[in-house]
Enzyme design. Sequence first.
Site, PDB file in Angstrom:
ATOM      1  CB  ALA A  65     -18.992  34.954  70.295  1.00  0.00           C
ATOM      2  N   GLY A 109     -15.924  38.999  69.696  1.00  0.00           N
ATOM      3  CA  GLY A 109     -17.077  39.620  70.328  1.00  0.00           C
ATOM      4  C   GLY A 109     -16.702  40.493  71.511  1.00  0.00           C
ATOM      5  CD  GLU A 112     -17.778  41.739  66.770  1.00  0.00           C
ATOM      6  OE1 GLU A 112     -18.064  41.807  65.563  1.00  0.00           O
ATOM      7  OE2 GLU A 112     -17.970  40.708  67.459  1.00  0.00           O
ATOM      8  CD  GLU A 132     -14.399  38.009  64.823  1.00  0.00           C
ATOM      9  OE1 GLU A 132     -15.088  38.506  65.737  1.00  0.00           O
ATOM     10  OE2 GLU A 132     -13.374  38.556  64.354  1.00  0.00           O
TER      11      GLU A 132
END
Length: 258
Positions: A65, A109, A112, A132
């Site tokens: 992200a 992300g 994911e 993260e």
Amino acid sequence: MSYENVLVEKHGEVGVITLNRPKALNALCASLIQDLGAALEALEADDEVGVLVLIGSDKAFAAGADIKEMKDKTFVEAYRENFITDGWERVSQCNKPIIAAVSGYALGGGCEMAMMCDFILAADNAKFGQPEVTIGTIPGAGGTQRLTRLVGKSKAMDMCLTGRMMDAEEAERAGLVSRVLPLEGFKDEVIQVAQSIAALSRPVIRLAKDAVDSALETTLTEGVRLERKMFHASFAFEDKFEGMNAFAEKRKPAFKNR
């Protein structure tokens, strides 16, 4: 239709979406997620397309992200906006089969998003991770949940607590990816896999996809019961009769998707 952050192309019955923020290693910003959702909607509505492929660059599928969008957000802002929710799960909601084609980095992300696809084909330079914790937070788009279901608690806990990266070979051994392919010619080979699926009966493929997905959400007894109902349902398809008759007659089936 053209998009700012993704490229869309069709190869026969296969629709390919390429994440296209090369300067940011395809970091998943809000505008990219919006473009991706619109591209998925368009390809899902395209009757010519039977299978979808989601791919990045040789260097990065998606590096995570976009931290620039996150670094100044407060809890209240993230909670009020339901941050990393709107549009993010669209990949997992595709009715058509969707393959993640991962080369280079699939981190945070990006990892994911790859896991939201039906399965992952990895180039031999792929690296997966949920780093993260190294920036003071935890996965927020299913990393602790999908990763655990795919590779088990021990491996998922290792990845989420250390933030280390897993290479393609380890990812295949762990069950995160279905197979590893050479980086050279990677996209072409992924498209060939997708085309082999697209050549089959689409309603049967949809049944198989739904049945496998149900295995993660139900008990074994309920899952087998659902599978058997879907198996029986396939006997209503013209393609079932065509497929079995073609097998008996030693010829290639001509599926009509009905």
